[in-house]
Design an enzyme around this catalytic site. Sequence first.
Site, short mmCIF file in Angstrom:
data_model
loop_
_atom_site.label_atom_id
_atom_site.label_comp_id
_atom_site.label_asym_id
_atom_site.label_seq_id
_atom_site.Cartn_x
_atom_site.Cartn_y
_atom_site.Cartn_z
N SER A 197 -3.98 4.44 -5.77
CA SER A 197 -4.38 5.38 -4.71
C SER A 197 -3.16 5.97 -4.01
O SER A 197 -3.17 7.14 -3.60
CB SER A 197 -5.34 4.73 -3.71
OG SER A 197 -4.67 3.84 -2.86
N ASN A 198 -2.10 5.19 -3.87
CA ASN A 198 -0.86 5.76 -3.29
C ASN A 198 -0.25 6.79 -4.24
O ASN A 198 0.23 7.83 -3.80
CB ASN A 198 0.14 4.66 -2.96
CG ASN A 198 -0.12 4.05 -1.60
OD1 ASN A 198 0.11 4.69 -0.58
ND2 ASN A 198 -0.64 2.84 -1.58
N LEU A 217 11.58 -7.01 -8.93
CA LEU A 217 12.56 -6.30 -9.73
C LEU A 217 13.94 -6.92 -9.55
O LEU A 217 14.32 -7.33 -8.45
CB LEU A 217 12.55 -4.81 -9.33
CG LEU A 217 11.25 -4.13 -9.81
CD1 LEU A 217 10.92 -2.91 -8.96
CD2 LEU A 217 11.36 -3.74 -11.27
N HIS A 249 4.40 -1.02 1.61
CA HIS A 249 3.82 -2.35 1.79
C HIS A 249 2.80 -2.31 2.92
O HIS A 249 3.04 -1.67 3.95
CB HIS A 249 4.94 -3.37 2.10
CG HIS A 249 4.43 -4.76 2.19
ND1 HIS A 249 4.06 -5.49 1.07
CD2 HIS A 249 4.20 -5.56 3.26
CE1 HIS A 249 3.63 -6.68 1.46
NE2 HIS A 249 3.71 -6.75 2.78
N GLN A 303 -3.27 5.11 6.36
CA GLN A 303 -1.91 5.37 6.87
C GLN A 303 -0.89 5.37 5.73
O GLN A 303 0.06 6.16 5.74
CB GLN A 303 -1.54 4.33 7.93
CG GLN A 303 -2.43 4.38 9.16
CD GLN A 303 -2.49 5.78 9.77
OE1 GLN A 303 -1.48 6.46 9.90
NE2 GLN A 303 -3.69 6.21 10.13
N GLU A 304 -1.08 4.49 4.74
CA GLU A 304 -0.17 4.48 3.59
C GLU A 304 -0.14 5.86 2.94
O GLU A 304 0.92 6.40 2.61
CB GLU A 304 -0.62 3.45 2.55
CG GLU A 304 -0.49 2.01 3.01
CD GLU A 304 -0.81 1.01 1.90
OE1 GLU A 304 -0.38 1.24 0.76
OE2 GLU A 304 -1.48 0.01 2.18
C1 GAR Z 1 -1.10 -0.84 -1.56
O1 GAR Z 1 -1.81 -1.31 -0.45
C2 GAR Z 1 0.37 -1.16 -1.42
O2 GAR Z 1 0.83 -1.08 -0.09
C3 GAR Z 1 0.41 -2.58 -1.92
O3 GAR Z 1 -0.42 -2.57 -3.03
C4 GAR Z 1 -1.46 -1.63 -2.82
C5 GAR Z 1 -1.55 -0.74 -4.03
O4 GAR Z 1 -2.66 0.11 -3.92
N1 GAR Z 1 1.76 -3.01 -2.23
C6 GAR Z 1 2.23 -4.21 -1.98
O5 GAR Z 1 1.55 -5.11 -1.53
C7 GAR Z 1 3.70 -4.40 -2.31
N2 GAR Z 1 4.15 -5.68 -1.89
P1 GAR Z 1 -2.75 1.41 -4.79
O6 GAR Z 1 -2.55 0.99 -6.25
O7 GAR Z 1 -4.15 1.92 -4.56
O8 GAR Z 1 -1.69 2.35 -4.34
#
Ligand code: GAR
Length: 209
Positions: A17-18, A97, A113, A177-178
């Site tokens: 989704s990000n 990584l 994050h 918010q992300e």
């Molecule tokens: C997101 O909430 C991101 O912030 C988190 O994984 C999710 C991925 O969602 N990342 C972490 O926890 C990194 N430590 P998405 O695949 O829908 O973007």
Amino acid sequence: MTSPPLRVGVLASGRGSNLQSILDACARPDFPARVVVVISDRERAAALDRARAAGIEALWLNPKDFEDREAFDRALVSELEARAVGLVCQAGFMRILSLAYVRAFAGRALNIHPSLLPAFPGLHAQRQALAHGVKVSGATVHFVEEGVDSGPIVLQAAVPVEPDDTEDTLAARILVQEHRIYPEAIRLFAEDRLKIDGRRVTVTGEAQR
Ligand code: GAR
């Protein structure tokens, strides 16, 4: 004369989704960046489907094809370099990584994050926040350095934690918010407006290109 758009590589392991929020931002004509490749360590990651749907190269690197983590990371770096990527965005890339990657992209790799770092790094950040009883959590975009979810902080957004929140409701509120701050951080980077000084990142006021 305007510069060509920044070439971005996105690393994602899951639903993406990000990634989608980044692709949507990049689709706007005035956005100063373009995603040129999406790389996943999981063959069936929905993120790869989202890339294909947007007409962007989707690449699966199978960790089983590599002797160890360093070998995987070296391959990752060479795939990104082969595409002249100027910025790497980790968007739910669930692998630690190694230095080979961190050094190759020092100052040119971002991660997102779902907490207000340095609180609650690692897995299940929202669960950690609920268990700790914090009243406010949020999202952080930061430069990548050695260490999990560490590195100079670029942008943060806070969200309230409600008394009846579950992991899912809190995650959904943070995700909104992300999706806002990740494209914004990429835009600032592309406009050369982020200055790293030790742990501090300064956002300069004016576009410098
Ligand atoms: C997101 O909430 C991101 O912030 C988190 O994984 C999710 C991925 O969602 N990342 C972490 O926890 C990194 N430590 P998405 O695949 O829908 O973007």
